[in-house]
Design a protein around this motif. Structure first.
Motif, PDB file in Angstrom:
ATOM      1  N   SER A 107      -9.980  -0.022   6.318  1.00 53.34           N
ATOM      2  CA  SER A 107      -9.345   1.059   5.310  1.00 53.34           C
ATOM      3  C   SER A 107      -7.916   0.654   4.711  1.00 53.34           C
ATOM      4  CB  SER A 107      -9.210   2.605   5.872  1.00 53.34           C
ATOM      5  OG  SER A 107      -8.374   2.239   7.069  1.00 53.34           O
ATOM      6  N   LEU A 108      -7.090  -0.044   5.711  1.00 52.56           N
ATOM      7  CA  LEU A 108      -5.894  -0.224   5.277  1.00 52.56           C
ATOM      8  C   LEU A 108      -6.145  -1.696   4.351  1.00 52.56           C
ATOM      9  CD1 LEU A 108      -3.718  -0.290   8.620  1.00 52.56           C
ATOM     10  CD2 LEU A 108      -3.334   0.963   6.576  1.00 52.56           C
ATOM     11  N   TYR A 109      -6.926  -2.461   4.553  1.00 57.45           N
ATOM     12  CA  TYR A 109      -7.049  -3.562   3.817  1.00 57.45           C
ATOM     13  C   TYR A 109      -7.565  -3.202   2.393  1.00 57.45           C
ATOM     14  CZ  TYR A 109      -9.331  -7.864   1.888  1.00 57.45           C
ATOM     15  OH  TYR A 109      -9.611  -8.889   1.094  1.00 57.45           O
ATOM     16  N   GLU A 110      -8.498  -2.214   2.237  1.00 55.53           N
ATOM     17  CA  GLU A 110      -8.950  -1.729   0.923  1.00 55.53           C
ATOM     18  C   GLU A 110      -7.927  -1.220  -0.027  1.00 55.53           C
ATOM     19  OE1 GLU A 110     -11.910  -2.694  -0.751  1.00 55.53           O
ATOM     20  OE2 GLU A 110     -12.271  -3.963   1.004  1.00 55.53           O
ATOM     21  N   TYR A 111      -7.130  -0.377   0.968  1.00 50.63           N
ATOM     22  CA  TYR A 111      -6.064   0.330   0.090  1.00 50.63           C
ATOM     23  C   TYR A 111      -5.028  -0.705  -0.424  1.00 50.63           C
ATOM     24  CZ  TYR A 111      -1.938   3.141  -0.726  1.00 50.63           C
ATOM     25  OH  TYR A 111      -0.757   3.860  -1.018  1.00 50.63           O
ATOM     26  N   HIS A 112      -4.384  -1.645   0.313  1.00 51.84           N
ATOM     27  CA  HIS A 112      -3.831  -2.601   0.077  1.00 51.84           C
ATOM     28  C   HIS A 112      -4.062  -3.666  -1.029  1.00 51.84           C
ATOM     29  CE1 HIS A 112      -0.134  -0.799   2.220  1.00 51.84           C
ATOM     30  NE2 HIS A 112      -1.166  -0.718   3.146  1.00 51.84           N
ATOM     31  N   ARG A 113      -5.362  -3.815  -0.787  1.00 46.86           N
ATOM     32  CA  ARG A 113      -6.071  -4.940  -1.689  1.00 46.86           C
ATOM     33  C   ARG A 113      -5.930  -4.481  -3.240  1.00 46.86           C
ATOM     34  NH1 ARG A 113     -12.233  -6.722  -1.135  1.00 46.86           N
ATOM     35  NH2 ARG A 113     -12.468  -8.456  -2.378  1.00 46.86           N
ATOM     36  N   MET A 114      -6.051  -3.148  -3.660  1.00 51.41           N
ATOM     37  CA  MET A 114      -6.034  -2.324  -4.674  1.00 51.41           C
ATOM     38  C   MET A 114      -4.753  -2.629  -5.293  1.00 51.41           C
ATOM     39  SD  MET A 114      -8.511   1.086  -4.628  1.00 51.41           S
ATOM     40  CE  MET A 114      -7.743   1.766  -3.329  1.00 51.41           C
ATOM     41  N   GLY A 115      -3.809  -2.200  -4.545  1.00 48.25           N
ATOM     42  CA  GLY A 115      -2.345  -2.510  -4.810  1.00 48.25           C
ATOM     43  C   GLY A 115      -2.028  -3.888  -5.306  1.00 48.25           C
ATOM     44  N   LEU A 116      -2.463  -4.900  -4.362  1.00 44.76           N
ATOM     45  CA  LEU A 116      -2.225  -6.473  -4.712  1.00 44.76           C
ATOM     46  C   LEU A 116      -2.901  -6.428  -6.152  1.00 44.76           C
ATOM     47  CD1 LEU A 116      -1.153  -9.166  -3.936  1.00 44.76           C
ATOM     48  CD2 LEU A 116      -3.510  -9.453  -2.657  1.00 44.76           C
ATOM     49  N   ALA A 117      -4.108  -5.920  -6.460  1.00 44.60           N
ATOM     50  CA  ALA A 117      -4.743  -6.409  -7.511  1.00 44.60           C
ATOM     51  C   ALA A 117      -3.966  -5.889  -8.745  1.00 44.60           C
ATOM     52  CB  ALA A 117      -6.094  -5.805  -7.755  1.00 44.60           C
ATOM     53  N   ARG A 118      -3.554  -4.535  -8.793  1.00 42.33           N
ATOM     54  CA  ARG A 118      -2.524  -3.898  -9.698  1.00 42.33           C
ATOM     55  C   ARG A 118      -1.512  -4.882  -9.811  1.00 42.33           C
ATOM     56  NH1 ARG A 118      -4.295   0.823  -7.263  1.00 42.33           N
ATOM     57  NH2 ARG A 118      -2.434   1.023  -5.926  1.00 42.33           N
ATOM     58  N   SER A 119      -0.703  -5.287  -8.953  1.00 40.38           N
ATOM     59  CA  SER A 119       0.458  -6.004  -9.080  1.00 40.38           C
ATOM     60  C   SER A 119       0.319  -7.414  -9.732  1.00 40.38           C
ATOM     61  CB  SER A 119       1.228  -6.317  -7.532  1.00 40.38           C
ATOM     62  OG  SER A 119       1.482  -5.157  -6.983  1.00 40.38           O
ATOM     63  N   VAL A 120      -0.681  -8.021  -9.314  1.00 45.65           N
ATOM     64  CA  VAL A 120      -1.056  -9.238 -10.111  1.00 45.65           C
ATOM     65  C   VAL A 120      -1.452  -9.044 -11.374  1.00 45.65           C
ATOM     66  CG1 VAL A 120      -2.867 -11.120 -10.146  1.00 45.65           C
ATOM     67  CG2 VAL A 120      -2.192 -10.383  -7.922  1.00 45.65           C
ATOM     68  N   GLU A 121      -2.141  -7.937 -11.890  1.00 43.12           N
ATOM     69  CA  GLU A 121      -2.490  -7.579 -13.415  1.00 43.12           C
ATOM     70  C   GLU A 121      -1.123  -7.260 -14.151  1.00 43.12           C
ATOM     71  OE1 GLU A 121      -4.626  -4.070 -15.447  1.00 43.12           O
ATOM     72  OE2 GLU A 121      -5.731  -4.647 -13.660  1.00 43.12           O
ATOM     73  N   LYS A 122       0.129  -6.608 -13.517  1.00 45.89           N
ATOM     74  CA  LYS A 122       0.961  -6.457 -14.094  1.00 45.89           C
ATOM     75  C   LYS A 122       1.840  -7.829 -14.485  1.00 45.89           C
ATOM     76  CE  LYS A 122       2.017  -1.620 -12.723  1.00 45.89           C
ATOM     77  NZ  LYS A 122       2.731  -0.947 -11.915  1.00 45.89           N
ATOM     78  N   ASN A 123       1.974  -8.576 -13.392  1.00 44.33           N
ATOM     79  CA  ASN A 123       2.543  -9.817 -13.520  1.00 44.33           C
ATOM     80  C   ASN A 123       1.910 -10.663 -14.481  1.00 44.33           C
ATOM     81  OD1 ASN A 123       4.574  -9.458 -11.480  1.00 44.33           O
ATOM     82  ND2 ASN A 123       3.150 -10.484  -9.892  1.00 44.33           N
ATOM     83  N   GLU A 124       0.589 -10.562 -14.529  1.00 48.86           N
ATOM     84  CA  GLU A 124      -0.094 -11.524 -15.588  1.00 48.86           C
ATOM     85  C   GLU A 124       0.310 -10.935 -17.095  1.00 48.86           C
ATOM     86  OE1 GLU A 124      -4.238 -11.400 -14.337  1.00 48.86           O
ATOM     87  OE2 GLU A 124      -3.811 -13.189 -13.027  1.00 48.86           O
ATOM     88  N   GLU A 125       0.302  -9.531 -17.143  1.00 48.07           N
ATOM     89  CA  GLU A 125       0.521  -8.904 -18.388  1.00 48.07           C
ATOM     90  C   GLU A 125       2.117  -9.287 -18.915  1.00 48.07           C
ATOM     91  OE1 GLU A 125       0.043  -4.872 -18.144  1.00 48.07           O
ATOM     92  OE2 GLU A 125      -2.114  -4.875 -17.894  1.00 48.07           O
ATOM     93  N   SER A 126       3.042  -9.236 -17.986  1.00 45.66           N
ATOM     94  CA  SER A 126       4.557  -9.619 -18.391  1.00 45.66           C
ATOM     95  C   SER A 126       4.474 -11.057 -18.618  1.00 45.66           C
ATOM     96  CB  SER A 126       5.333  -9.277 -17.260  1.00 45.66           C
ATOM     97  OG  SER A 126       5.210 -10.109 -16.097  1.00 45.66           O
ATOM     98  N   ILE A 127       3.804 -11.938 -18.047  1.00 39.80           N
ATOM     99  CA  ILE A 127       3.786 -13.349 -18.375  1.00 39.80           C
ATOM    100  C   ILE A 127       3.156 -13.334 -19.756  1.00 39.80           C
ATOM    101  CG2 ILE A 127       2.676 -15.600 -17.915  1.00 39.80           C
ATOM    102  CD1 ILE A 127       2.954 -14.926 -14.944  1.00 39.80           C
TER     103      ILE A 127
END
Length: 132
Positions: A107-127
């Motif tokens: 449960s912790l992994y899936e929760y934080h995995r979604m947050g990681l995916a959102r962070s990566v997506e935001k970084n790619e958008e800013s790049i």
């Protein structure tokens, strides 16, 4: 003491508490109770150790899984990598834990995995925005 060694020791104490003679059974039960409380482990989970596969799509997710398992089990990340993660390949990792521990880690992994995916997506958008 690594995770596997701890579980093995607790399982031996449980066996001695259940099948020991008089005083040794009482002493084993007392020590088992103290150790279960110290490490936050449920007695029932000592008989429910299994290996389950966790899907990871990249090295960031593999690292996240190790950190989340470390937090959930209250053991160092290096110990998770050495004794809890029993196999790893490009598709995921196999973790050897009790059923209760698997539920918490998953449960912790899936929760934080979604947050990681959102962070990566935001970084790619800013790049991409900087490149334009």
């Amino acid at each position: 003491m690594d995770h596997d060694a701890l579980i093995a020791k607790l399982q031996k104490l449980l066996a001695l508490a259940q099948r020991g003679e008089d005083g040794e059974a009482v002493n084993a039960r007392e020590l088992l109770g103290k150790m279960l409380e110290k490490y936050g482990i449920d007695e029932a989970s000592l008989t429910d150790i299994r290996t389950l596969r966790y899907s990871t799509e990249n090295n960031d997710e593999r690292g996240l899984l190790a950190v989340v398992a470390s937090y959930a089990l209250q053991i160092p990340t290096g110990e998770v990598e050495a004794s809890v993660i029993v196999d790893s390949d490009m598709h995921g990792c196999d973790l050897k834990l009790s059923g209760e521990q698997h539920g918490l880690v998953y449960s912790l992994y899936e929760y934080h995995r979604m947050g990681l995916a959102r962070s990566v997506e935001k970084n790619e958008e800013s790049i991409r925005a900087e490149v334009k």
